[in-house]
Design an enzyme around this catalytic site. Structure first.
Site, short mmCIF file in Angstrom:
data_model
loop_
_atom_site.label_atom_id
_atom_site.label_comp_id
_atom_site.label_asym_id
_atom_site.label_seq_id
_atom_site.Cartn_x
_atom_site.Cartn_y
_atom_site.Cartn_z
N LYS B 100 0.89 -1.04 -0.05
CA LYS B 100 0.11 0.18 0.00
C LYS B 100 1.07 1.44 0.00
CE LYS B 100 -2.86 2.93 2.62
NZ LYS B 100 -3.42 3.02 3.94
N GLY B 161 -7.41 9.51 10.10
CA GLY B 161 -7.72 9.55 11.37
C GLY B 161 -8.54 10.65 11.87
N THR B 210 -8.11 3.87 12.45
CA THR B 210 -8.78 4.72 13.58
C THR B 210 -10.09 4.59 13.86
OG1 THR B 210 -7.04 6.38 12.90
CG2 THR B 210 -8.27 7.06 14.54
#
Lengths: 79, 257
Positions: B100, B161, B210
């Site tokens: 990734k 996040g 998150t």
């Protein structure tokens, strides 16, 4: 692992200075550090070593070695 | 949903929820949350082994690489050189060519540096990597990433996040319409409805960390996200009704007194 005298060499492992017995192999260093070789990647002086090289590659004075593995991560952490 | 598999570069995935492994209290909680999420792809970061404190356990003692697809990321990399270096290290440490790819442009927003991303992706694809790029919600960049050989594209919903949910649904819809590879919405999901919405729009999967790890009860939230992604996917496939300004009676008029 803190060999001294003529048979010692200084290298850098993950940014930290270490003194090792001269001629220690990458595999030997991993054993000393209690690190499983199948879970890590090793970069020696900025070149990645194949696992098959761990046994035969001897470290030399001034070498810079990075031992990395996977940790928990999404996308927040900074290097 | 068993026949509704996601295929990327010849690899099949049963779950359309992908999860990160950062920010959990400990590895036990990480493992339980991943199990509750039903995910089969988990992202990990690439970092120096702690050589002074070897008592620290290894994540892979808890997340079995035989059971899960381990997807290493290049989180924290701000340059093309670093992202390429971390990718190569990840490949050497792991067992696959998957990465990734993140090239971060700015510390405050963690928005991707898309120029750097394309450059790094080109280098890695040439070296045989399967590059899954974390990118902006920019349809043009998404298309460029596909053109250079990325088998999937991972646009953000909102800053990493942030929990803001999909900030630009129209851009996401354009990406989904114009890009013909799997789209994985990555980052910015706050709660279950955000994930469901992404899937209802037609995203092929959602990746989050998150939203689960930071919840009061991460394991319960992991389960919520599993249902949200499944529900969103089903709703997308079922085809929603059009929005109308006025009412349409559900009960027949015929037979009334």
């Amino acid at each position: 692992m803190l060999a001294r005298g003529l048979d010692a060499m200084r290298i850098q492992v993950n940014g930290e200075k270490r003194t090792l017995a001269a001629g220690v192999t990458v595999a030997g260093l991993l054993t000393e550090l209690d690190i499983r070789p199948d879970r890590v990647a090793v970069e020696l002086n900025l070149s990645i070593l194949d696992r098959s090289e761990f046994e035969r590659r001897s470290l030399q004075e001034g070498d810079r070695i990075e031992i990395i593995s996977f940790i928990g991560g999404g996308a927040r952490e900074r290097a | 949903m068993a026949d509704d598999r996601l295929t990327i570069a010849g690899r099949e995935f049963k779950s359309r929820l992908w999860v990160g492994t950062g920010k959990y209290k400990d590895f036990v909680e990480t493992k339980k949350a991943i199990e509750a999420s039903g995910a089969d792809v988990v992202t990990v970061a690439v970092r120096r082994v702690n050589i002074t404190d070897r008592s620290k356990e290894n994540l892979l003692d808890y997340i079995d690489p035989k059971k899960y697809t381990i997807l290493p990321n290049t989180a924290g990399c701000y340059t093309v050189e670093d992202a390429v270096r971390y990718s190569r290290l990840a490949r050497a440490a792991g067992v696959s060519d998957l990465v990734k790819l993140e090239v971060i442009g700015d510390e405050k927003t963690l928005f991707p540096d898309t120029a750097g991303l394309i450059e790094a992706a080109k280098i890695l694809i040439k070296e045989g990597f399967v590059v899954l790029p974390y990118t902006n919600d920019d349809p043009i960049v998404a298309k460029k990433l596909v053109d250079i050989g990325c088998p999937a594209v991972m646009p953000l919903a909102a800053p990493i996040g942030s929990g803001l949910g999909i900030r630009n649904p129209y851009n996401l819809k354009i990406i989904l319409e114009t890009v013909k590879v799997p789209i994985i919405v990555d980052a910015g999901v706050g709660t279950a409805s955000d994930a469901a919405l992404a899937m209802e729009y037609g995203a092929d999967a959602v990746l989050m960390n998150t939203a689960i790890a930071g919840a009061k009860d991460p394991i319960m939230m992991a389960e919520a996200m599993k249902y949200a992604v499944e529900a969103g996917r089903l709703a997308y496939k079922a085809g929603r009704i059009p929005r109308k300004l006025y009412a349409t009676a559900s009960s027949p008029i015929e037979g009334m007194l």
